[in-house]
Enzyme design. Sequence first.
Site, PDB file in Angstrom:
ATOM      1  CE  LYS A  70      -3.792  -2.481   2.199  1.00  0.00           C
ATOM      2  NZ  LYS A  70      -4.576  -2.824   3.384  1.00  0.00           N
ATOM      3  CD  GLN A  94      -3.576  -4.535   6.414  1.00  0.00           C
ATOM      4  OE1 GLN A  94      -3.712  -3.453   5.843  1.00  0.00           O
ATOM      5  NE2 GLN A  94      -3.888  -5.674   5.838  1.00  0.00           N
ATOM      6  CG  ASP A 133      -9.801  -0.274   4.930  1.00  0.00           C
ATOM      7  OD1 ASP A 133      -9.404  -0.712   3.829  1.00  0.00           O
ATOM      8  OD2 ASP A 133      -9.190  -0.444   6.006  1.00  0.00           O
TER       9      ASP A 133
HETATM   10  N1  GUN Z   1      -6.862  -6.946   5.684  1.00  0.00           N
HETATM   11  C1  GUN Z   1      -7.212  -7.663   4.583  1.00  0.00           C
HETATM   12  N2  GUN Z   1      -7.861  -6.868   3.697  1.00  0.00           N
HETATM   13  C2  GUN Z   1      -7.921  -5.645   4.250  1.00  0.00           C
HETATM   14  C3  GUN Z   1      -8.476  -4.408   3.815  1.00  0.00           C
HETATM   15  O1  GUN Z   1      -9.052  -4.264   2.728  1.00  0.00           O
HETATM   16  N3  GUN Z   1      -8.324  -3.365   4.675  1.00  0.00           N
HETATM   17  C4  GUN Z   1      -7.710  -3.484   5.879  1.00  0.00           C
HETATM   18  N4  GUN Z   1      -7.635  -2.408   6.662  1.00  0.00           N
HETATM   19  N5  GUN Z   1      -7.192  -4.618   6.323  1.00  0.00           N
HETATM   20  C5  GUN Z   1      -7.300  -5.686   5.499  1.00  0.00           C
END
Ligand code: GUN
Length: 283
Positions: free
Chosen positions: A53, A97, A120
């Site tokens: 990311k 996360q 998100d």
């Molecule tokens: N863990 C797995 N997929 C995601 C996501 O799309 N966002 C976040 N914050 N954590 C994740």
Amino acid sequence: MGAAIADGKALASSIEKEVSRGVADLMDSGISPRLAVVIVGEDPASRVYVRNKQRACERCGIKSTLIEMPESSTQEEVIATVEGLNADPSVHGILVQSPIPGDVNELEVASVISPLKDVDGFHPANLGRLVQGDFSGLLPCTPAGVVRMLEHSGVRLTGAKAAVLGRSRIVGMPMSLMLAGKGVDATVTIVHSRTQDVESICKESDIIIAAIGRPHTIKPDWVKSGAYVVDVGISRMDDGELAGDVDPQVADVAGWITPVPGGVGPVTIAMLMENTLTAARNS
Ligand code: GUN
């Protein structure tokens, strides 16, 4: 004839180029988009996702700030970190996360993030808009990426029969709402752990979205010839290889399939970049 293999990296790259242009325009008007990523603990897979990311932010000209918290962090500590980021005007997007280790309640954390910075799309206000058929807000990145890939593939979504395997808050549930929503107009069956006769539901479907996190579960004889198959799952096998939820031999039957890796993953990250740009524009 084998399935066409979707190129998630190429689609993600074109989305990121568009985001980069938007970021440059915004910077000309004095706003420098910034994403804050909070990671709690040392989970190696989460570390990789977070690094990916941050690299995407670099490609798009988005500033990123990583906040690393120890595995022992309490819910109060995580919430206090989020509240600090909510109050910081230089931060436009906030992401915590998942999974968060320990006893931290992820729903509580998601509901504390400012809905305007919720890149998100997990805040109840943003998820609630999906139920109302409003897809104009910050959408959860993985389902938004899947819709983008399906649209790009040229498949007819209106009236298509879609099976969504998995009903998670992050993928399956928002995915189902988005596919069934006005404008996309698919007819959706949500398949979960108590569903009977999963194979025949899949076999009748024009589109299968697999988001269960169990490697190679969807077998070739579950899939209608020419179906569009989206593989959201990503698991690490004992030999270290990454595997999706879909058996690779499904490619002999399907008309179009997303690979793992290089399919949904890169497009999901591109959606996060788009959401961060949107949040900065709306700030
Ligand atoms: N863990 C797995 N997929 C995601 C996501 O799309 N966002 C976040 N914050 N954590 C994740």
